[in-house]
Design a protein around this motif. Sequence first.
Motif, short mmCIF file in Angstrom:
data_model
loop_
_atom_site.label_atom_id
_atom_site.label_comp_id
_atom_site.label_asym_id
_atom_site.label_seq_id
_atom_site.Cartn_x
_atom_site.Cartn_y
_atom_site.Cartn_z
N LEU A 59 -19.82 48.60 103.53
CA LEU A 59 -19.17 49.87 103.27
C LEU A 59 -20.01 50.62 102.26
N LEU A 60 -20.17 51.92 102.47
CA LEU A 60 -20.96 52.74 101.56
C LEU A 60 -20.04 53.80 100.96
N THR A 61 -20.10 53.95 99.64
CA THR A 61 -19.43 55.05 98.97
C THR A 61 -20.47 55.78 98.13
N ALA A 62 -20.27 57.09 97.97
CA ALA A 62 -21.25 57.86 97.20
C ALA A 62 -20.62 59.13 96.67
N ASP A 63 -21.24 59.64 95.63
CA ASP A 63 -20.93 60.95 95.12
C ASP A 63 -22.03 61.37 94.16
N VAL A 64 -21.70 62.09 93.13
CA VAL A 64 -22.68 62.63 92.21
C VAL A 64 -23.43 61.51 91.49
N GLY A 65 -24.73 61.40 91.76
CA GLY A 65 -25.59 60.49 91.01
C GLY A 65 -25.60 59.04 91.41
#
Length: 122
Positions: A59-65
């Motif tokens: 599972l991949l999660t992402a946001d700022v930085g």
Amino acid sequence: QHRAARVFPCGGRFVTGVAGLQRHLAIVWNATNAAPLHELKQPSGRIGVLELSPCGAKLLTADVGAIFVWDAATGLVEREIREQIRLTLGAAISWGGARVAAGSLDVRRVLVWDDRRRRPHP
């Protein structure tokens, strides 16, 4: 507030991304009884991107930085990417999770990382 949802390819589970004042996490759910199986607390930032590997193992999660790769079965972070990317607009993860690609407005290109090279490909 649930911001994103994905269904695992083999069925039986789904995942939602939650963003709120105090909570930034992805929740893996049992699709049969809607019971939570794992709460994946992203160490920083809200979850703006939520993706599954094609086989559903990662599972991949992402946001700022930051971009995080999780083991979907255990709920543990396996990899954290914090270099050369500030605002992730979209991301994808390979079959077994060895490669991660992310598009970013700040660098105006797609960056690709793999397990052998901890830096993005040129």
